[in-house]
Design a protein around this motif. Structure first.
Motif, PDB file in Angstrom:
ATOM      1  N   ILE A 194     136.287  23.023-114.313  1.00 59.95           N
ATOM      2  CA  ILE A 194     136.987  24.297-114.154  1.00 59.95           C
ATOM      3  C   ILE A 194     137.411  24.867-115.505  1.00 59.95           C
ATOM      4  O   ILE A 194     137.464  26.084-115.684  1.00 59.95           O
ATOM      5  CB  ILE A 194     138.208  24.143-113.211  1.00 59.95           C
ATOM      6  N   GLN A 195     137.688  24.006-116.492  1.00 59.76           N
ATOM      7  CA  GLN A 195     138.016  24.477-117.838  1.00 59.76           C
ATOM      8  C   GLN A 195     136.788  25.097-118.500  1.00 59.76           C
ATOM      9  O   GLN A 195     136.874  26.153-119.133  1.00 59.76           O
ATOM     10  CB  GLN A 195     138.534  23.310-118.684  1.00 59.76           C
ATOM     11  N   ARG A 196     135.659  24.452-118.338  1.00 61.22           N
ATOM     12  CA  ARG A 196     134.427  24.978-118.925  1.00 61.22           C
ATOM     13  C   ARG A 196     134.037  26.305-118.267  1.00 61.22           C
ATOM     14  O   ARG A 196     133.633  27.259-118.953  1.00 61.22           O
ATOM     15  CB  ARG A 196     133.301  23.956-118.752  1.00 61.22           C
ATOM     16  N   GLU A 197     134.173  26.366-116.950  1.00 67.37           N
ATOM     17  CA  GLU A 197     133.794  27.586-116.230  1.00 67.37           C
ATOM     18  C   GLU A 197     134.670  28.767-116.635  1.00 67.37           C
ATOM     19  O   GLU A 197     134.157  29.850-116.964  1.00 67.37           O
ATOM     20  CB  GLU A 197     133.918  27.351-114.721  1.00 67.37           C
ATOM     21  N   MET A 198     135.986  28.564-116.617  1.00 69.69           N
ATOM     22  CA  MET A 198     136.895  29.691-116.811  1.00 69.69           C
ATOM     23  C   MET A 198     137.106  30.053-118.282  1.00 69.69           C
ATOM     24  O   MET A 198     137.219  31.233-118.623  1.00 69.69           O
ATOM     25  CB  MET A 198     138.244  29.398-116.139  1.00 69.69           C
ATOM     26  N   VAL A 199     137.150  29.063-119.168  1.00 64.64           N
ATOM     27  CA  VAL A 199     137.427  29.339-120.586  1.00 64.64           C
ATOM     28  C   VAL A 199     136.134  29.618-121.361  1.00 64.64           C
ATOM     29  O   VAL A 199     136.029  30.628-122.069  1.00 64.64           O
ATOM     30  CB  VAL A 199     138.198  28.167-121.233  1.00 64.64           C
ATOM     31  N   ASP A 200     135.147  28.741-121.201  1.00 62.53           N
ATOM     32  CA  ASP A 200     133.908  28.899-121.968  1.00 62.53           C
ATOM     33  C   ASP A 200     132.968  29.946-121.373  1.00 62.53           C
ATOM     34  O   ASP A 200     132.312  30.687-122.109  1.00 62.53           O
ATOM     35  CB  ASP A 200     133.173  27.558-122.058  1.00 62.53           C
ATOM     36  N   GLU A 201     132.902  29.994-120.036  1.00 64.57           N
ATOM     37  CA  GLU A 201     131.934  30.881-119.383  1.00 64.57           C
ATOM     38  C   GLU A 201     132.598  32.122-118.770  1.00 64.57           C
ATOM     39  O   GLU A 201     131.902  32.987-118.223  1.00 64.57           O
ATOM     40  CB  GLU A 201     131.184  30.105-118.296  1.00 64.57           C
ATOM     41  N   HIS A 202     133.919  32.205-118.812  1.00 65.46           N
ATOM     42  CA  HIS A 202     134.680  33.371-118.324  1.00 65.46           C
ATOM     43  C   HIS A 202     134.412  33.678-116.850  1.00 65.46           C
ATOM     44  O   HIS A 202     134.300  34.839-116.449  1.00 65.46           O
ATOM     45  CB  HIS A 202     134.363  34.608-119.181  1.00 65.46           C
ATOM     46  N   VAL A 203     134.311  32.641-116.050  1.00 63.59           N
ATOM     47  CA  VAL A 203     134.107  32.793-114.607  1.00 63.59           C
ATOM     48  C   VAL A 203     135.475  32.984-113.938  1.00 63.59           C
ATOM     49  O   VAL A 203     136.403  32.223-114.213  1.00 63.59           O
ATOM     50  CB  VAL A 203     133.406  31.543-114.026  1.00 63.59           C
ATOM     51  N   PRO A 204     135.641  33.991-113.073  1.00 65.26           N
ATOM     52  CA  PRO A 204     136.923  34.143-112.373  1.00 65.26           C
ATOM     53  C   PRO A 204     137.175  32.968-111.441  1.00 65.26           C
ATOM     54  O   PRO A 204     136.228  32.327-110.963  1.00 65.26           O
ATOM     55  CB  PRO A 204     136.764  35.450-111.605  1.00 65.26           C
ATOM     56  N   LEU A 205     138.436  32.687-111.179  1.00 67.52           N
ATOM     57  CA  LEU A 205     138.805  31.496-110.418  1.00 67.52           C
ATOM     58  C   LEU A 205     138.088  31.396-109.082  1.00 67.52           C
ATOM     59  O   LEU A 205     137.583  30.324-108.715  1.00 67.52           O
ATOM     60  CB  LEU A 205     140.325  31.464-110.205  1.00 67.52           C
ATOM     61  N   HIS A 206     138.019  32.489-108.333  1.00 65.21           N
ATOM     62  CA  HIS A 206     137.445  32.397-106.990  1.00 65.21           C
ATOM     63  C   HIS A 206     135.935  32.157-107.011  1.00 65.21           C
ATOM     64  O   HIS A 206     135.356  31.828-105.973  1.00 65.21           O
ATOM     65  CB  HIS A 206     137.773  33.648-106.161  1.00 65.21           C
ATOM     66  N   ARG A 207     135.309  32.305-108.182  1.00 70.82           N
ATOM     67  CA  ARG A 207     133.872  32.037-108.283  1.00 70.82           C
ATOM     68  C   ARG A 207     133.573  30.696-108.954  1.00 70.82           C
ATOM     69  O   ARG A 207     132.407  30.336-109.120  1.00 70.82           O
ATOM     70  CB  ARG A 207     133.174  33.169-109.041  1.00 70.82           C
ATOM     71  N   THR A 208     134.611  29.948-109.344  1.00 71.97           N
ATOM     72  CA  THR A 208     134.389  28.600-109.851  1.00 71.97           C
ATOM     73  C   THR A 208     134.042  27.685-108.682  1.00 71.97           C
ATOM     74  O   THR A 208     134.247  28.029-107.515  1.00 71.97           O
ATOM     75  CB  THR A 208     135.649  28.060-110.559  1.00 71.97           C
ATOM     76  N   ALA A 209     133.543  26.493-109.006  1.00 71.88           N
ATOM     77  CA  ALA A 209     133.193  25.553-107.936  1.00 71.88           C
ATOM     78  C   ALA A 209     134.420  25.177-107.119  1.00 71.88           C
ATOM     79  O   ALA A 209     134.366  25.121-105.883  1.00 71.88           O
ATOM     80  CB  ALA A 209     132.551  24.312-108.547  1.00 71.88           C
ATOM     81  N   ALA A 210     135.550  24.933-107.784  1.00 68.63           N
ATOM     82  CA  ALA A 210     136.781  24.591-107.064  1.00 68.63           C
ATOM     83  C   ALA A 210     137.275  25.779-106.248  1.00 68.63           C
ATOM     84  O   ALA A 210     137.730  25.624-105.112  1.00 68.63           O
ATOM     85  CB  ALA A 210     137.858  24.132-108.042  1.00 68.63           C
ATOM     86  N   GLY A 211     137.196  26.979-106.824  1.00 71.99           N
ATOM     87  CA  GLY A 211     137.614  28.176-106.114  1.00 71.99           C
ATOM     88  C   GLY A 211     136.775  28.422-104.878  1.00 71.99           C
ATOM     89  O   GLY A 211     137.299  28.813-103.820  1.00 71.99           O
ATOM     90  N   ARG A 212     135.474  28.180-104.987  1.00 70.08           N
ATOM     91  CA  ARG A 212     134.602  28.373-103.819  1.00 70.08           C
ATOM     92  C   ARG A 212     134.927  27.366-102.727  1.00 70.08           C
ATOM     93  O   ARG A 212     134.827  27.677-101.540  1.00 70.08           O
ATOM     94  CB  ARG A 212     133.136  28.261-104.237  1.00 70.08           C
ATOM     95  N   ALA A 213     135.318  26.154-103.117  1.00 71.30           N
ATOM     96  CA  ALA A 213     135.675  25.142-102.124  1.00 71.30           C
ATOM     97  C   ALA A 213     136.920  25.560-101.350  1.00 71.30           C
ATOM     98  O   ALA A 213     136.978  25.438-100.118  1.00 71.30           O
ATOM     99  CB  ALA A 213     135.910  23.794-102.811  1.00 71.30           C
TER     100      ALA A 213
END
Length: 472
Positions: A194-213
């Motif tokens: 989730i750190q890599r997704e949101m900080v490095d790749e700028h993915v919004p929370l609801h589109r991260t793997a954890a957010g989708r779960a």
């Protein structure tokens, strides 16, 4: 420095573990399933080697007493991302699970699935799976459940490097687990997924793997809205409810609710008509069924709570401003022994519309005109909430009477819902699901119009079962 996050469901013993590790058992940990930790709680303590420090991060658990899963995930993600931006990476993660649970389902299962997505497979080797509450089971029962966790539930993580440990409720046991953490230098530590997704790749929370779960869980709960109201409608068609003969049903004429072509057809009644999508029956004379609305409230409330979680996860404040008063209305009606069914009817209609809006917001960004209409809808629901708060202060019989000012406010709210529907219909790429959902809202609005024609009803008042006639 050793940095370790302690995670797990509410009541798994996270705070207890942290407090035992730093030599202050029982200081603040909860002793039941009420959540104790409300926010990320870093606790620094000197390592036994006298050189390093250990930082244990106590985190709130999902299925929290006071916060939604979406709020908790956002809070955890915010803390993890803030530390990652400071180039602080975790040495490892401890995931706690109650060995006293006789099966893994419901909240523990949702928590575990979200946890795996938060960490990412490449970090499983830095995860320690910790079983707690061993004092609540016999050794034989605990060992059998431990083996089942290892061979089934946790097998995928263990195959990728995770290890299992028991927490025996002592400081020595806690430190034995801490000392088994990876001691890789900070430069070799990896960020969580989730750190890599949101900080490095700028993915919004609801589109991260954890957010989708989390989103999958919430939308799964919301999908029940059609089943709830639809089941009542089907039941009514099969077996019409009897009309109460002893109720006072005074007709209010004319109705203050405006109509549109979308609901004109639903207003033409023959012998019987279901209110909304069927939570109660309304005859052509305006009488309500004996079943009322109390039974469906226990199902509506979780749906609204799930919708609130989706709005928080996607960050739609104006939708939250609709859902929050709706949820308050539902909780207030639930505590009353009975009230006019128009209050539940407006709640049903709002729930159906919230479901349509939420589904659309998950798919694409909502245009400005829809946002404006939803904001007005939220304001009108707050006004209805004011009615309900006033009704709760009335005597039992007075709750069954719909005052003219109450009907006017509900009518205005209904018109705001109709406006939202009209704007949503103008979307060029509307789906079958959207059109179907809007038709259901139209039906419910038509039923709301009919319910406003009734001054007094007691369909929500519990009744004593009929007693069999005694034999002569």
């Amino acid at each position: 420095m050793i940095d370790a996050s302690v995670m797990g469901p509410t009541g798994a013993g996270k705070s207890t573990f942290v407090d035992h590790a730093v030599g202050r058992p029982g200081v603040g940990a909860g002793h039941d399933l009420m959540s104790y930790t409300k926010e990320m709680r870093p606790v620094r303590y000197p390592h036994s080697d006298g050189i390093r420090n250990i930082v244990l991060i106590d985190s709130p658990g999902f299925d929290d007493t006071f916060m939604t899963d979406a709020q908790i995930l956002r809070q955890i993600a915010h803390w993890l991302n803030a530390t990652y931006k400071k180039n602080i990476k975790l040495s490892g993660v401890l995931y706690l699970h109650r060995i006293s649970d006789n099966r893994v389902s419901g909240t523990p299962l949702r928590n575990y699935n979200m946890f795996k997505e938060l960490c990412g497979k490449e970090n499983f080797k830095n995860v320690i799976l910790v079983t707690t509450m061993w004092d609540e089971v016999t050794e034989g029962v605990g060992s059998a459940r431990e083996k089942e966790l290892q061979s089934d539930f946790w097998r995928s993580m263990i195959n990728l490097g995770s290890t299992m440990h028991r927490f025996e409720g002592t400081m020595e046991s806690a430190w034995g687990i801490i000392n088994s953490l990876s001691l890789a230098p900070p430069v070799q530590r990896r960020p969580l997924q989730i750190q890599r997704e949101m900080v490095d790749e700028h993915v919004p929370l609801h589109r991260t793997a954890a957010g989708r779960a989390v989103m999958a869980t919430l939308t799964g709960l919301m999908s029940g809205v059609k089943r709830i109201f639809g089941r009542f409608a089907n039941g009514r068609r099969r077996s019409p409810s009897p009309i109460l003969q002893d109720s006072k049903h005074l007709r209010r004429s004319p109705s203050m609710l405006s109509t549109s072509s979308a609901t004109t057809s639903s207003d033409t009644s023959s012998n019987s008509r279901s209110v909304g999508t069927g939570t109660m029956s309304l005859s052509s004379s305006g009488a309500c069924s004996t079943e009322g609305y109390q039974g469906s409230l226990v199902r509506v409330i979780p749906i609204l709570q799930a919708a609130l979680g989706v709005a928080e996860l996607i960050r739609i404040p104006y939708l939250k401003d609709v859902i929050s008063p709706s949820l308050s209305i539902a909780l207030s009606i639930e505590t009353m022994t009975g009230t006019h069914h128009a209050l539940f009817q407006v709640l049903e209609t709002a729930t159906l519309l919230v479901n349509v809006i939420t589904e659309r917001a998950r798919q694409t960004r909502l245009p400005v005109d829809i946002k404006v209409a939803i904001k007005d809808f939220g304001k009108q629901m707050s006004d209805v909430q004011g009615i309900v708060q006033n009704v709760t202060q009335r005597q039992s019989e007075a709750r069954q009477i719909l005052q003219p000012t109450d009907a006017c406010i509900i009518s205005t709210c209904a018109n705001s819902m109709r406006l939202v529907c009209d704007v949503l219909r103008q979307i060029s790429q509307s789906t079958i699901s959207l059109r179907t959902g809007l038709r259901e809202v139209d039906d419910s609005l038509g039923a709301l119009k009919r319910s406003l024609d009734i001054d007094s009803c007691n369909c929500g008042t519990p009744r004593e079962p009929a007693q069999p006639a005694s034999e002569p």
